[in-house]
Scaffold this active site. Structure first.
Site, short mmCIF file in Angstrom:
data_model
loop_
_atom_site.label_atom_id
_atom_site.label_comp_id
_atom_site.label_asym_id
_atom_site.label_seq_id
_atom_site.Cartn_x
_atom_site.Cartn_y
_atom_site.Cartn_z
N GLU A 1 10.02 0.27 10.56
CA GLU A 1 10.83 1.14 10.35
C GLU A 1 10.20 2.57 10.84
O GLU A 1 9.55 2.77 10.01
CB GLU A 1 11.65 1.19 9.04
N LYS B 1 0.83 -1.21 0.04
CA LYS B 1 -0.13 0.12 -0.01
C LYS B 1 0.82 1.30 -0.31
O LYS B 1 1.84 1.60 0.84
CB LYS B 1 -0.96 0.08 1.13
N CYS C 1 13.67 10.04 8.32
CA CYS C 1 13.33 9.39 9.70
C CYS C 1 14.38 9.64 10.45
O CYS C 1 14.67 9.67 11.31
CB CYS C 1 13.10 7.87 9.60
N GLU D 1 9.52 14.13 17.19
CA GLU D 1 9.92 14.02 15.77
C GLU D 1 9.04 15.02 14.87
O GLU D 1 7.77 15.08 14.98
CB GLU D 1 9.83 12.59 15.05
P1 NAP Z 1 1.97 7.24 8.98
O1 NAP Z 1 0.44 7.90 9.33
O2 NAP Z 1 2.46 6.38 9.84
O3 NAP Z 1 1.79 6.84 7.48
C1 NAP Z 1 2.83 5.54 6.89
C2 NAP Z 1 1.94 4.73 6.46
O4 NAP Z 1 0.92 3.81 6.91
C3 NAP Z 1 1.12 5.36 5.16
O5 NAP Z 1 0.89 4.34 3.95
C4 NAP Z 1 -0.16 5.26 5.75
O6 NAP Z 1 -1.45 5.70 5.16
C5 NAP Z 1 -0.14 4.28 6.50
N1 NAP Z 1 -1.24 4.23 7.77
C6 NAP Z 1 -1.69 5.03 8.35
N2 NAP Z 1 -2.59 4.83 9.30
C7 NAP Z 1 -2.58 3.16 9.19
C8 NAP Z 1 -3.35 2.05 9.87
N3 NAP Z 1 -4.14 2.31 11.09
N4 NAP Z 1 -3.10 1.02 9.44
C9 NAP Z 1 -2.24 0.97 8.62
N5 NAP Z 1 -1.94 1.72 8.00
C10 NAP Z 1 -1.71 2.86 8.25
O7 NAP Z 1 2.77 8.68 8.40
P2 NAP Z 1 2.30 10.02 7.88
O8 NAP Z 1 1.04 10.28 8.14
O9 NAP Z 1 2.60 9.70 6.57
O10 NAP Z 1 3.28 11.25 8.54
C11 NAP Z 1 3.13 11.25 9.92
C12 NAP Z 1 4.50 11.10 10.67
O11 NAP Z 1 5.16 9.89 10.60
C13 NAP Z 1 5.41 11.92 10.14
O12 NAP Z 1 5.16 13.34 10.71
C14 NAP Z 1 6.76 11.43 10.64
O13 NAP Z 1 6.97 11.90 12.06
C15 NAP Z 1 6.49 9.78 10.31
N6 NAP Z 1 7.25 9.48 9.29
C16 NAP Z 1 8.27 8.79 9.54
C17 NAP Z 1 8.76 8.21 8.31
C18 NAP Z 1 9.74 7.27 8.25
O14 NAP Z 1 10.57 7.06 7.50
N7 NAP Z 1 10.22 6.46 9.69
C19 NAP Z 1 8.19 8.23 7.28
C20 NAP Z 1 6.98 9.30 6.98
C21 NAP Z 1 6.55 9.64 8.26
P3 NAP Z 1 -1.85 7.22 4.64
O15 NAP Z 1 -0.84 7.17 3.33
O16 NAP Z 1 -3.19 7.15 4.13
O17 NAP Z 1 -1.80 7.98 5.80
#
Ligand code: NAP
Ligand code: MG
Length: 499
Positions: free
Chosen positions: A270, A195, A304, A401
């Site tokens: 990760e 996804k 990250c 973060e």
């Molecule tokens: P996120 O909400 O953790 O999203 C990452 C992935 O998980 C996306 O594909 C997201 O879908 C999906 N997702 C969200 N809720 C889920 C659930 N309940 N069950 C399964 N999958 C789910 O991250 P984000 O919203 O993109 O960013 C939020 C924060 O995450 C950032 O501000 C940052 O702090 C952190 N982040 C960390 C990394 C890293 O590389 N470690 C990368 C990006 C972000 P959607 O696309 O629909 O949200």
């Protein structure tokens, strides 16, 4: 026509791809969502809608998992010779390389990052990981063991693919994160449902075309666009999935873990970070200034492993903070497709508001702004590279973060390495760190003492397909890349035969 409605700087082929009707990739077919629903994709440089993609939900997840299950249980992929699997992965790498410019344009348009950077970093690293993993297909092997059980036995292990893998990825490096996950899973003989992040689905949809063209058997890779709750959650919870690999926030990582509990599928994560960059007084100052600025500002801080906590020895603190602030002020913030852009917009309105909110909270809590501190315009999601001083643990900007171009600088005075290690390790995260010194002993001692999965000395953000990457503490479980990632996608079977 299409080029004008998106951005006149992108090629006709990319414009045609972006504006074409997008489909999910399930069982080797391009399909609409079962519900027929779609959702908009935005250009973060303008905030405008550039296209729509299918909104996958449970029914689509079920179709994709069934296809992956069939492809694993009875399809050719896990049964192909190792060299043939390697050859197909190599072909995927070649095809991505042939479309390098298009992929770089898509990343820039969809994520906001500078095209020039996507072209030399995101896309080539993607090609590299597919080639590196193509090489591993022929080297995945078990061991033999001289066992001491009474009698005469021949004992050995087999390394077998873990099965159907669910992969959920974020938006910061849309293509590269897909590649970090897909290439090793495929090398091991697994089948996958991935996804994509809702904010950045375009390069992953282009990748579907590449897999199709490379001759991957149907159902081996299934690519879904959709929301986290609507598509990600049912995928992570699905009983026919053997393993889930997730990259994203620590908060959602914990939800993935709960969702996986139903059938105890294997999990690797990760997650986030709050990585320290530590500058000792004997460092090459100019090099450290450039390096620690790039540690936080690369990819707009949306890494990250971003060096978001800068610790500088008091002797050189003023000089380094002034230098990093100067670099921040000199970065050209402009749309990613502008050839002079060094930093594009943040990925989304949500991320833009979140980062600006953090800056405000830092100022409210007493931080001093020595560079940036605001948005750059009312158009698009641009935030100035920002340096905050006078910050301390307990402030949100230090503890959480931010995932944006914001660094918190702190002086340290003690020559005692344990004291600075204590400060650097004072975080729930443990993804990465960098150390800036010319003193070998300090470099090695600090590298050992840091509780982080990656330590860089006199550099930051150096990645290679051969190097394992992942987190200690709440930064995750397991490693991406290198030989190590194969463990994420393999089971070990011990076979003992009485002779
Ligand atoms: P996120 O909400 O953790 O999203 C990452 C992935 O998980 C996306 O594909 C997201 O879908 C999906 N997702 C969200 N809720 C889920 C659930 N309940 N069950 C399964 N999958 C789910 O991250 P984000 O919203 O993109 O960013 C939020 C924060 O995450 C950032 O501000 C940052 O702090 C952190 N982040 C960390 C990394 C890293 O590389 N470690 C990368 C990006 C972000 P959607 O696309 O629909 O949200
Ligand atoms: Mg999200």
């Amino acid at each position: 026509m299409a080029t004008l409605t998106i951005d006149p700087r992108i090629s006709h082929s990319t414009a045609d791809f972006v504006t074409a009707g997008h489909k999910l990739y399930i069982d080797g077919k391009f399909l609409s969502a079962a519900s027929g629903k779609t959702f908009p994709v935005y250009n973060p440089a303008t905030g405008e809608v550039i296209t729509h993609v299918p909104e996958a939900e449970s029914e689509d997840v079920n179709r994709a998992v069934s296809a992956a299950r069939r492809a694993f249980d009875s399809g050719p992929w896990p049964r192909l010779s190792a060299s043939e699997r390697g050859r197909i992965l190599w072909r995927v790498a070649d095809l991505i390389e042939q479309h390098l410019e298009e992929f770089a344009e898509l990343e820039s348009l969809d994520n906001g990052k500078p095209y020039t950077i996507a072209r030399i970093a995101d896309v080539p690293l993607t090609v590299d990981i597919f080639r590196y993993m193509a090489g591993w297909t022929t080297k995945i092997a078990g061991k033999t063991f001289p066992i001491s059980f009474p009698g005469d036995f021949h004992s050995y292990t087999l390394r077998e693919p873990i099965g159907v893998v669910a992969q959920i990825i974020p938006w910061n490096f849309p293509l590269l994160m897909a590649a970090w996950k897909l290439a090793p899973a495929l090398a091991c003989g697994c089948t996958v449902v991935i996804k994509l992040a809702e904010q950045t689905p375009l390069s992953g949809l282009k990748l579907a075309q590449i897999f199709d063209e490379a001759g991957l058997p149907p159902g081996v890779v299934n690519i879904l666009t959709g929301y986290g709750e609507g598509a990600g959650a049912p995928l992570a919870a699905h009983n026919d999935v053997d393993k889930v690999a997730f990259t994203g926030s620590t908060e959602v990582g914990k939800l993935i873990l709960k969702a996986a509990a139903g059938n105890l599928k294997k999990v690797t994560l990760e997650l986030g970070g709050k990585s320290p960059a530590i500058v000792f007084p004997d460092a090459r100052i100019d090099h450290a200034i450039q390096g620690t600025a790039s540690a936080i500002f690369f990819n707009h801080g949306q890494c990250c492993c971003a060096g978001s906590r800068l610790f500088v020895h008091e002797k050189i603190y003023d000089q380094v903070v002034e230098g990093v602030s100067k670099v921040a002020g000199s970065i050209k913030v402009a749309p990613g497709l502008d050839p002079s852009s060094q930093m594009g917009p943040l990925v989304s309105d949500e991320q833009y508001r979140k980062v600006l909110g953090y800056i405000e909270s830092g100022i409210h809590d007493g931080a001093r702004v020595t560079a940036g501190g605001a948005k750059t315009s009312d158009h698009g999601y641009f935030v100035q590279p920002t340096v905050l001083t006078n910050t301390h643990p307990g402030m949100k900007v230090v503890d959480e973060e931010i995932f944006g171009p914001v660094v918190c600088a702190t002086p340290f005075s003690d020559a005692d390495i344990e004291a600075i290690l204590k400060q650097a390790n004072d975080t729930i995260y443990g993804l990465a760190a960098s150390v800036w010194t010319e003193n070998l002993s300090i470099a090695h001692k600090v590298s050992r003492g840091l509780r982080a999965g990656t330590v860089w000395v006199n550099c930051h953000n150096v990645f290679d397909a051969a190097l394992p990457f992942g987190g200690y503490k709440q930064s995750g479980w397991g490693r991406e890349m290198g030989e190590e990632v194969l463990n994420n996608y393999l089971e070990t079977k011990a076979v003992t035969m009485a002779l």
